[in-house]
Design an enzyme around this catalytic site. Structure first.
Site, mmCIF file in Angstrom:
data_model
loop_
_atom_site.group_PDB
_atom_site.id
_atom_site.type_symbol
_atom_site.label_atom_id
_atom_site.label_comp_id
_atom_site.label_asym_id
_atom_site.label_seq_id
_atom_site.Cartn_x
_atom_site.Cartn_y
_atom_site.Cartn_z
ATOM 1 N N CYS A 11 -21.263 -11.922 31.609
ATOM 2 C CA CYS A 11 -19.960 -13.557 31.389
ATOM 3 C C CYS A 11 -18.928 -11.661 31.127
ATOM 4 O O CYS A 11 -19.112 -10.531 30.540
ATOM 5 C CB CYS A 11 -19.403 -14.434 30.612
ATOM 6 N N CYS A 85 -17.282 -13.701 35.904
ATOM 7 C CA CYS A 85 -16.833 -12.750 36.660
ATOM 8 C C CYS A 85 -17.096 -12.084 37.629
ATOM 9 O O CYS A 85 -16.393 -10.389 37.320
ATOM 10 C CB CYS A 85 -18.283 -12.126 35.475
ATOM 11 N N CYS A 89 -19.361 -8.419 38.775
ATOM 12 C CA CYS A 89 -20.457 -8.493 38.698
ATOM 13 C C CYS A 89 -21.441 -8.084 39.811
ATOM 14 O O CYS A 89 -21.366 -8.342 40.886
ATOM 15 C CB CYS A 89 -21.065 -9.960 38.555
#
Length: 134
Positions: A11, A85, A89
């Site tokens: 996250c 995210c 990510c």
């Protein structure tokens, strides 16, 4: 290289959702799964309300420290679970991905964080079942 599957929870701040998910996975799967968590922009410390919510169910995540997501960590993981995210990510070909849409517990009262905690538990239980069928 280990025979057990590895799961990476990601996250943004690695201070709430991903830490709670890692705590649940360690609790539910024990040593059968290698558990990792990281954040695209890690916070200075874990969310104290997340710590309290997990303590209520007997899981201690006080020693958890937010960590920066690295290429090596993601590449070495079998399953990557992202939690809000977005584009931060990285995507690695050949990895199993899950994106869990969860309320960010940052700044939320304990009653909201409890709901997030319980939602994460249900998702982790499902994930564990899928890993055992590999």
């Amino acid at each position: 290289m280990s025979d057990k599957p590895s799961v990476l929870f990601v996250c943004v701040h690695n201070a709430g959702r991903s830490q709670m998910a890692a705590g649940w996975l360690r609790h539910l799967a024990g040593d059968a799964v290698e558990v990792r968590s990281a954040g695209s922009e890690p916070a200075d410390r874990i969310n104290p309300v997340a710590v309290e919510a997990m303590r209520e169910v007997g899981i201690d995540i006080t020693d958890a420290t937010p960590a920066r997501l690295t290429w090596d960590t993601a590449e070495a993981s079998d399953v990557i679970v992202t939690m809000g995210c977005g584009d931060a990510c990285p995507v690695f070909p050949g990895k199993r991905y899950e994106d869990w849409s969860l309320t960010d517990p940052a700044g939320q009262p304990l009653e909201v964080v409890r709901r997030v905690r319980d939602d994460i538990r249900a998702r982790v239980e499902e994930l564990v079942g899928g890993l055992q069928r590999r």
